[in-house]
Write an enzyme that holds these catalytic residues in place. Structure first.
Site, PDB file in Angstrom:
ATOM      1  N   SER A  46      54.841  76.073  -2.933  1.00 56.80           N
ATOM      2  CA  SER A  46      55.537  74.895  -2.429  1.00 56.80           C
ATOM      3  C   SER A  46      57.049  75.083  -2.458  1.00 56.80           C
ATOM      4  CB  SER A  46      55.128  73.650  -3.224  1.00 56.80           C
ATOM      5  OG  SER A  46      55.391  73.814  -4.602  1.00 56.80           O
ATOM      6  N   GLU A  47      57.578  75.796  -3.459  1.00 56.16           N
ATOM      7  CA  GLU A  47      59.004  76.118  -3.478  1.00 56.16           C
ATOM      8  C   GLU A  47      59.249  77.482  -4.098  1.00 56.16           C
ATOM      9  OE1 GLU A  47      60.079  72.098  -2.184  1.00 56.16           O
ATOM     10  OE2 GLU A  47      58.669  72.690  -3.736  1.00 56.16           O
ATOM     11  N   THR A  48      60.252  78.149  -3.568  1.00 54.29           N
ATOM     12  CA  THR A  48      60.797  79.361  -4.172  1.00 54.29           C
ATOM     13  C   THR A  48      62.260  79.096  -4.476  1.00 54.29           C
ATOM     14  OG1 THR A  48      59.275  80.835  -3.005  1.00 54.29           O
ATOM     15  CG2 THR A  48      61.312  81.804  -3.825  1.00 54.29           C
TER      16      THR A  48
END
Length: 277
Positions: A46-48
């Site tokens: 979902s996020e990096t």
């Protein structure tokens, strides 16, 4: 480059919200946003988070979903702070320069508190098609956040706790609206309350490439204001009711000129990675 995958807002593996953390070298040119976006798409989480040392426990921090860069992300910030502490790169408080201003973090490996700006609800006008996106869900519209870009705006709706467990939204329709996503929230039911939980939520953001986010720190920067008023106190225990699930301790601090929210949660490093590109 050194990198890691960290499960945030959990004290056990394969729960909470996984985030990738990429440590950018301090003595080399900053990679392009296009490269960061490609790396985030490759991780497909979902996020990096991309963290760049600035010296003196200060860092530049950026967050990318698989499809866009976002202005605020809680779980990837917590994951970043946890990993820096775990690796011995930090031993105490640290600050991050982000698109949402300077954010703070402190704690120890496995338990970190991050400080985010409060994201208030500022608008109650639903875009055309919002009811269709909500499907058959019975809800009360609480409002919309007023972020600078359409895909950074969130809607927040209140539902019955029974309905929260079985939410089925029209994700294709939701992705077509000028919104980042929808925060769906409810007061804790008896099962959750017996575990000391006060507030339940889920978060859906198909326009960001995330059908349902497991645990969303930034959503609690909005939930904090509403639920602290409803509960008549400045803190509460939250549980995000996704398949993976995750716990947050939420404290609203509105004593200063700009109100902030402190989110405390666990973190577990799942893997250490070397990027070869």
């Amino acid at each position: 480059m050194r990198a890691a995958v960290v499960d945030a807002f959990t004290d056990r593996a394969f729960a909470g919200n996984p985030a990738a953390v990429v440590l950018l070298p301090a003595d080399a040119p900053t990679p392009s946003p296009r490269w960061m976006q490609q790396v985030a798409a490759e991780f497909a989480l979902s996020e990096t988070a991309f963290v760049e040392p600035l010296g003196g426990s200060r860092y530049r921090l950026r967050w990318f979903t698989p499809s866009i860069e976002v202005e605020l992300c809680g779980h990837a910030t917590l994951a970043t702070a946890h990993w820096l502490l775990e690796q011995g790169l930090e031993s105490g408080p640290m600050t991050f320069r982000t698109m949402s201003g300077w954010l703070a973090a402190d704690g120890r490996p496995g338990e970190v508190t991050i400080t985010l700006p409060v994201v208030p609800l500022v608008d109650t006008r639903a875009p055309d098609g919002f009811d269709q996106a909500m499907g058959f869900l019975s809800y009360e519209l609480l409002g919309f956040t007023g972020q600078s870009e359409a895909l950074q705006r969130n809607a927040m709706v209140l539902v019955d706790p029974v309905d929260l467990r079985d939410v089925t939204l029209n994700l294709r329709k939701l992705a077509s609206l000028p919104l980042g996503g929808v925060i769906v929230t409810a007061a804790a039911d008896e099962t959750a309350a017996a575990r000391g939980v006060d507030v339940l939520s889920r978060y859906f953001a198909p326009a960001l490439g995330i059908d349902e986010d497991p645990v969303t720190g930034s959503a609690h920067a909005t939930l904090a204001g509403y639920w602290c008023r409803q509960l008549g106190r400045s803190s509460f225990r939250a549980w995000q009711l996704s398949e993976r699930g995750g716990a947050l301790d939420v404290v609203l601090d509105d004593r200063g000129e700009e109100p902030v929210v402190h989110l405390t949660g666990g973190a577990v490093t799942m893997m250490d990675v070397t990027l070869r590109v």
